[in-house]
Design an enzyme around this catalytic site. Sequence first.
Site, PDB file in Angstrom:
ATOM      1  CG  HIS A  12      -2.149   1.141   1.237  1.00  0.00           C
ATOM      2  ND1 HIS A  12      -2.054   2.293   1.195  1.00  0.00           N
ATOM      3  CD2 HIS A  12      -3.298   0.848   0.568  1.00  0.00           C
ATOM      4  CE1 HIS A  12      -3.140   2.797   1.190  1.00  0.00           C
ATOM      5  NE2 HIS A  12      -4.028   2.143   0.746  1.00  0.00           N
ATOM      6  CD  GLU A  43      -8.549  -3.943  -3.869  1.00  0.00           C
ATOM      7  OE1 GLU A  43      -8.647  -4.575  -4.859  1.00  0.00           O
ATOM      8  OE2 GLU A  43      -9.003  -2.998  -3.716  1.00  0.00           O
TER       9      GLU A  43
HETATM   10  C1  LIG Z   1      -0.904  -0.826  -3.769  1.00  0.00           C
HETATM   11  C2  LIG Z   1       0.392  -0.408  -4.706  1.00  0.00           C
HETATM   12  C3  LIG Z   1      -0.047   0.087  -6.247  1.00  0.00           C
HETATM   13  C4  LIG Z   1       1.226   0.749  -4.023  1.00  0.00           C
HETATM   14  O1  LIG Z   1       2.266   1.240  -5.034  1.00  0.00           O
HETATM   15  P1  LIG Z   1       3.522   2.020  -4.734  1.00  0.00           P
HETATM   16  O2  LIG Z   1       3.278   2.794  -3.384  1.00  0.00           O
HETATM   17  O3  LIG Z   1       3.716   2.800  -5.835  1.00  0.00           O
HETATM   18  O4  LIG Z   1       4.503   1.084  -4.207  1.00  0.00           O
HETATM   19  P2  LIG Z   1       5.676   0.415  -5.378  1.00  0.00           P
HETATM   20  O5  LIG Z   1       4.975  -0.195  -6.493  1.00  0.00           O
HETATM   21  O6  LIG Z   1       6.622   1.636  -5.806  1.00  0.00           O
HETATM   22  O7  LIG Z   1       6.432  -0.819  -4.633  1.00  0.00           O
HETATM   23  C5  LIG Z   1       7.562  -0.500  -3.530  1.00  0.00           C
HETATM   24  C6  LIG Z   1       8.481  -1.541  -3.578  1.00  0.00           C
HETATM   25  O8  LIG Z   1       7.683  -2.914  -3.161  1.00  0.00           O
HETATM   26  C7  LIG Z   1       7.309  -3.666  -4.254  1.00  0.00           C
HETATM   27  N1  LIG Z   1       6.021  -4.173  -4.077  1.00  0.00           N
HETATM   28  C8  LIG Z   1       4.837  -3.307  -3.665  1.00  0.00           C
HETATM   29  N2  LIG Z   1       3.570  -4.055  -3.562  1.00  0.00           N
HETATM   30  C9  LIG Z   1       4.068  -5.280  -4.034  1.00  0.00           C
HETATM   31  C10 LIG Z   1       3.469  -6.445  -4.176  1.00  0.00           C
HETATM   32  N3  LIG Z   1       2.068  -6.487  -3.994  1.00  0.00           N
HETATM   33  N4  LIG Z   1       3.906  -7.559  -4.470  1.00  0.00           N
HETATM   34  C11 LIG Z   1       5.360  -7.350  -4.645  1.00  0.00           C
HETATM   35  N5  LIG Z   1       5.970  -6.439  -4.520  1.00  0.00           N
HETATM   36  C12 LIG Z   1       5.373  -5.365  -4.235  1.00  0.00           C
HETATM   37  C13 LIG Z   1       7.553  -3.074  -5.431  1.00  0.00           C
HETATM   38  O9  LIG Z   1       7.835  -3.966  -6.274  1.00  0.00           O
HETATM   39  C14 LIG Z   1       8.763  -1.962  -5.177  1.00  0.00           C
HETATM   40  O10 LIG Z   1      10.058  -2.786  -5.164  1.00  0.00           O
HETATM   41  P3  LIG Z   1      11.088  -2.511  -5.619  1.00  0.00           P
HETATM   42  O11 LIG Z   1      11.656  -1.319  -4.466  1.00  0.00           O
HETATM   43  O12 LIG Z   1      12.097  -3.537  -5.591  1.00  0.00           O
HETATM   44  O13 LIG Z   1      10.996  -1.637  -7.006  1.00  0.00           O
HETATM   45  C15 LIG Z   1       1.380  -1.644  -4.757  1.00  0.00           C
HETATM   46  O14 LIG Z   1       1.693  -1.906  -3.497  1.00  0.00           O
HETATM   47  C16 LIG Z   1       0.595  -2.573  -5.659  1.00  0.00           C
HETATM   48  O15 LIG Z   1       0.817  -2.841  -6.852  1.00  0.00           O
HETATM   49  N6  LIG Z   1      -0.038  -3.786  -4.992  1.00  0.00           N
HETATM   50  C17 LIG Z   1      -0.685  -4.613  -5.703  1.00  0.00           C
HETATM   51  C18 LIG Z   1      -1.944  -4.348  -6.237  1.00  0.00           C
HETATM   52  C19 LIG Z   1      -3.135  -3.952  -5.099  1.00  0.00           C
HETATM   53  O16 LIG Z   1      -3.294  -4.891  -4.316  1.00  0.00           O
HETATM   54  N7  LIG Z   1      -3.789  -2.963  -5.058  1.00  0.00           N
HETATM   55  C20 LIG Z   1      -4.926  -2.610  -4.295  1.00  0.00           C
HETATM   56  C21 LIG Z   1      -4.302  -1.700  -3.527  1.00  0.00           C
HETATM   57  S1  LIG Z   1      -5.586  -1.038  -2.336  1.00  0.00           S
END
Ligand SMILES: CC(C)(COP(=O)(O)OP(=O)(O)OC[C@H]1O[C@@H](n2cnc3c(N)ncnc32)[C@H](O)[C@@H]1OP(=O)(O)O)[C@@H](O)C(=O)NCCC(=O)NCCS
Length: 499
Positions: free
Chosen positions: A385, A438
């Site tokens: 998140h 979720e």
């Molecule tokens: C929710 C979300 C979009 C937040 O994104 P964000 O704040 O931009 O965080 P980032 O995508 O930059 O992630 C930071 C790091 O954690 C990792 N990470 C974040 N969520 C992850 C996940 N669900 N699975 C695996 N790795 C994850 C990223 O790969 C990144 O790693 P890195 O530093 O090696 O590049 C992201 O966690 C995600 O895509 N989750 C899955 C989708 C989801 O559950 N969405 C519903 C949200 S309520």
Amino acid sequence: MSSPVVTALPDESVADAAARMNERAVGSVVVVDGDRPIGILTERDMVRLAASGPAAAGVPVSELMTADPDCVQPGESVQEALVTLSERGYRHIPVVDGGALVGIVSLRDLMRLAQIQPVVHPGQIEAPPGLEGVIVAETQVGDVRGLEGFYHYRQYSAVELADRRSLEDVWFLLFEGHLPSPDESRAFADEVRGLREVPASVRKLVPAIAAAGGPIMDQLRTAVSLVGHSQGFRPWLDVPAAELRRDALQVCAAVPTLIMALHRYGQRLEPVEPDPELGYGENYLWMLTGERPDPDRARAVEQYQMLTIDHGFNASTFTARVITSTGADLAGAVAGGIAALSGPLHGGAPSRALDLLDAIGTPDNARPYLVDAVSRGDKIMGFGHRVYKTTDPRSEFLRGVAERIRAAKVDFATQVEQTVVDVLAELKPGRNLYANVEFYAGVVMEDVGLPPDLFSPTFASSRVIGWCANILEQAADNRIIRPSARYVGPPPPQPVPEA
Ligand SMILES: CC(C)(COP(=O)(O)OP(=O)(O)OC[C@H]1O[C@@H](n2cnc3c(N)ncnc32)[C@H](O)[C@@H]1OP(=O)(O)O)[C@@H](O)C(=O)NCCC(=O)NCCS
């Protein structure tokens, strides 16, 4: 910079210096003592002098110049020089190397350069990617405290509200700013239950929208636009606050009915009319099947809906506020919110989280499956998140709801949750990745009988209340939201090729 610099001596006359400026077509002369700049005389100084009468031209340069001018070093960046010029209101600035004058930079030079490289305009602030951590508004609707794993609607814990109140009471809280008294609660429930029906002119179009196919979230966008149009919603700039509130209530009340009607038409079933006698969650499940729902399951879905009403300045809420900031009508802002929420990185993940459980299949397979997926660079849906760096309180509460209704997949989901947290801690150390709302949402929704195509729409069914509370707040104290972007494309202006 320009070099060599047009210079003047302190004891020559202003008239001579002006003649040289004119001849060399420059806007300033640097006054030097040897090669050391001691002052600057600009066109602006000349104008000031001319205004004081014809005899003034004979005065020496030293009397009119600005002494000890600000200078820049040759190694200084264009951006820094631009900022110095703009902050101090100069148009020319001498360039000095080791005390010796080596050139002069004019605003005109910088503007020429700015055309061939990305510009940061003075006063601009560089925001981090994804606007992470940037405060862009003030709100009284609610907030999320990511490090504490806590979020609130107005001044109350959202989780406690979901535990103790009805959705309609929380809706009232978000719109009115306080929890309703028993009388207010009854009156508000009557008011909004009376608005559940889809306006007749839209109702006859719903079968065609459903027949067009595609995800229900996409269909809902279209249907919400039509509700706005059919009810004569106007740009909010043109309507009194009471009318905007009425528009908001109508859209919030009609969205669950539209979702279920679209779903049932998609199944080749006639819609079930909303029942004003039923509570929010009961009515939602009633419109799904046409059968009186089990009260525990109705409460479970209502609690999920309460938990997802609002959640700080998330992407869809921000979208709705940006659209509202232009003065557009409420239905347009809600349609934008639905579009933003449909993305898998925001609200489109609960069915994918359930797919994950299905793909893992057995507890033994969890670890190898997850190690493989994370090593491949896949995101594990339902985890991570932007704001929470600890357990998402919504996921904890929903795990409890899933346990209470003895949801079929809750035990398996709990095992997988722990394995995902462990695998992510190993393979993505320091990222603090935990289950988000979720993950258990799919488990609960599946158990109350909602099919996966209704998971994201059910999220939208109540988030619309949060969007509307934000829309009303934005409209009450508005300034158009209009940030900037850094241009990094090919340098302009390129000659336009002949057609
Ligand atoms: C929710 C979300 C979009 C937040 O994104 P964000 O704040 O931009 O965080 P980032 O995508 O930059 O992630 C930071 C790091 O954690 C990792 N990470 C974040 N969520 C992850 C996940 N669900 N699975 C695996 N790795 C994850 C990223 O790969 C990144 O790693 P890195 O530093 O090696 O590049 C992201 O966690 C995600 O895509 N989750 C899955 C989708 C989801 O559950 N969405 C519903 C949200 S309520």
